[in-house]
Design a protein around this motif. Structure first.
Motif, PDB file in Angstrom:
ATOM      1  N   ASP A  24       0.855  -1.176   0.000  1.00 18.82           N
ATOM      2  CA  ASP A  24       0.000   0.000   0.000  1.00 18.82           C
ATOM      3  C   ASP A  24       0.899   1.237   0.000  1.00 18.82           C
ATOM      4  O   ASP A  24       2.114   1.134  -0.086  1.00 18.82           O
ATOM      5  N   SER A  25       0.326   2.420   0.023  1.00 19.69           N
ATOM      6  CA  SER A  25       1.161   3.591  -0.233  1.00 19.69           C
ATOM      7  C   SER A  25       1.019   4.672   0.825  1.00 19.69           C
ATOM      8  O   SER A  25      -0.088   5.097   1.132  1.00 19.69           O
TER       9      SER A  25
ATOM     10  N   GLY B 174      11.913  12.740   2.461  1.00 24.61           N
ATOM     11  CA  GLY B 174      12.713  12.003   3.444  1.00 24.61           C
ATOM     12  C   GLY B 174      12.487  10.502   3.369  1.00 24.61           C
ATOM     13  O   GLY B 174      13.425   9.712   3.505  1.00 24.61           O
ATOM     14  N   LEU B 175      11.243  10.107   3.142  1.00 21.97           N
ATOM     15  CA  LEU B 175      10.929   8.689   3.018  1.00 21.97           C
ATOM     16  C   LEU B 175      11.479   8.131   1.709  1.00 21.97           C
ATOM     17  O   LEU B 175      12.035   7.025   1.675  1.00 21.97           O
ATOM     18  N   VAL B 176      11.366   8.890   0.639  1.00 16.31           N
ATOM     19  CA  VAL B 176      11.929   8.490  -0.657  1.00 16.31           C
ATOM     20  C   VAL B 176      13.435   8.258  -0.511  1.00 16.31           C
ATOM     21  O   VAL B 176      13.973   7.252  -0.981  1.00 16.31           O
TER      22      VAL B 176
ATOM     23  N   ILE C  58      12.613   0.462  -4.676  1.00 12.43           N
ATOM     24  CA  ILE C  58      11.378  -0.335  -4.634  1.00 12.43           C
ATOM     25  C   ILE C  58      11.210  -1.034  -5.977  1.00 12.43           C
ATOM     26  O   ILE C  58      11.287  -0.398  -7.029  1.00 12.43           O
ATOM     27  N   ARG C  59      10.979  -2.330  -5.934  1.00 16.32           N
ATOM     28  CA  ARG C  59      10.738  -3.102  -7.159  1.00 16.32           C
ATOM     29  C   ARG C  59       9.246  -3.283  -7.427  1.00 16.32           C
ATOM     30  O   ARG C  59       8.794  -3.186  -8.557  1.00 16.32           O
ATOM     31  N   TYR C  60       8.489  -3.601  -6.360  1.00 19.31           N
ATOM     32  CA  TYR C  60       7.050  -3.831  -6.491  1.00 19.31           C
ATOM     33  C   TYR C  60       6.279  -2.978  -5.486  1.00 19.31           C
ATOM     34  O   TYR C  60       6.734  -2.779  -4.360  1.00 19.31           O
ATOM     35  N   ILE C  61       5.114  -2.526  -5.915  1.00 17.32           N
ATOM     36  CA  ILE C  61       4.180  -1.836  -5.027  1.00 17.32           C
ATOM     37  C   ILE C  61       2.908  -2.660  -5.027  1.00 17.32           C
ATOM     38  O   ILE C  61       2.177  -2.701  -6.016  1.00 17.32           O
TER      39      ILE C  61
ATOM     40  N   LYS D 170       3.309   7.939  -7.835  1.00 20.79           N
ATOM     41  CA  LYS D 170       4.532   8.738  -7.701  1.00 20.79           C
ATOM     42  C   LYS D 170       5.716   7.839  -7.348  1.00 20.79           C
ATOM     43  O   LYS D 170       6.816   8.014  -7.877  1.00 20.79           O
ATOM     44  N   TYR D 171       5.495   6.883  -6.437  1.00 21.55           N
ATOM     45  CA  TYR D 171       6.561   5.942  -6.096  1.00 21.55           C
ATOM     46  C   TYR D 171       6.914   5.066  -7.295  1.00 21.55           C
ATOM     47  O   TYR D 171       8.086   4.793  -7.550  1.00 21.55           O
ATOM     48  N   ALA D 172       5.902   4.636  -8.036  1.00 25.42           N
ATOM     49  CA  ALA D 172       6.149   3.806  -9.228  1.00 25.42           C
ATOM     50  C   ALA D 172       6.988   4.573 -10.246  1.00 25.42           C
ATOM     51  O   ALA D 172       7.951   4.028 -10.811  1.00 25.42           O
ATOM     52  N   GLN D 173       6.667   5.830 -10.482  1.00 18.50           N
ATOM     53  CA  GLN D 173       7.424   6.637 -11.435  1.00 18.50           C
ATOM     54  C   GLN D 173       8.856   6.857 -10.950  1.00 18.50           C
ATOM     55  O   GLN D 173       9.810   6.691 -11.705  1.00 18.50           O
TER      56      GLN D 173
END
Length: 190
Positions: free
Chosen positions: A33-34, A40-42, A51-54, A67-70
């Motif tokens: 989950d997101s 700071g977390l990034v 991160i490979r998978y979300i 945003k994390y996927a990108q």
């Protein structure tokens, strides 16, 4: 929290305040989950190998997953019945089959929502989304009937299906308290 499983914090109202978790794995890290996309977390995720998978349990808890996927070129995983929330997800699962990726088993658990999923990691860590959590008033794990958006009967069936997860030692829910369980006791707490 335990053996390369971390809680992220930075819960967001766009995900109804849901918890998000991070799994550090040799085969590639997972975001469950997101959380909010916070620099700071990034940076911390970058320091831990990216991160490979979300893995998205369902439509409610996606927050800033795109945003994390990108940023990390990660693959978002979501069920087809929930994919309206992430139309451009890289991995859209269909049907009721168990999907295995690395040390993870993804199980179809409808009830809270129509396409809800749970992740069983290394057979001992269970990430339950909004499907199953600690119920303080009962002093045990269970489900929340008043937060069931699709079908209570199907949710009961999905919880019964989880009785086969006999090696679970930790339950990490989307809401509420997480907890450790003595090995071999998981089916008895349901």
């Amino acid at each position: 929290m335990t053996d390369d499983v971390y809680i992220n914090g930075f819960n967001h109202r766009n995900s109804y305040g849901a918890h998000s978790y991070f799994i550090k794995a040799d085969t590639g890290n997972w975001l469950i989950d997101s959380p909010r996309f916070i620099s700071g977390l990034v940076k911390k995720f970058e320091e831990m190998g990216g991160i490979r998978y979300i893995f998205l349990t369902h439509r409610d808890d996606v927050c800033d997953a795109y945003k994390y996927a990108q940023h990390f070129e990660a693959k978002r995983i979501i069920h087809k019945l929930e994919s309206e929330a992430q139309k451009d997800a890289e991995m859209i699962l269909d049907g009721k089959d168990v999907h295995r990726i690395d040390a993870g088993e993804i199980h179809f658990t409808p009830g809270h929502t129509e396409g809800h999923l749970v992740l069983l990691w290394n057979r001992k860590y269970l990430f339950t989304g909004d499907h199953f959590a600690w119920v303080s008033s009962l002093n045990r794990f269970g489900s929340f009937r008043d937060a069931c958006w699709y079908s209570w009967e199907k949710q009961i069936g999905s919880v019964q299906k989880m009785q086969s997860f006999q090696e679970v030692e930790w339950v990490f829910p989307g809401h509420g308290k997480w907890g450790k369980i003595d090995k071999g006791q998981f089916p008895e707490i349901i």
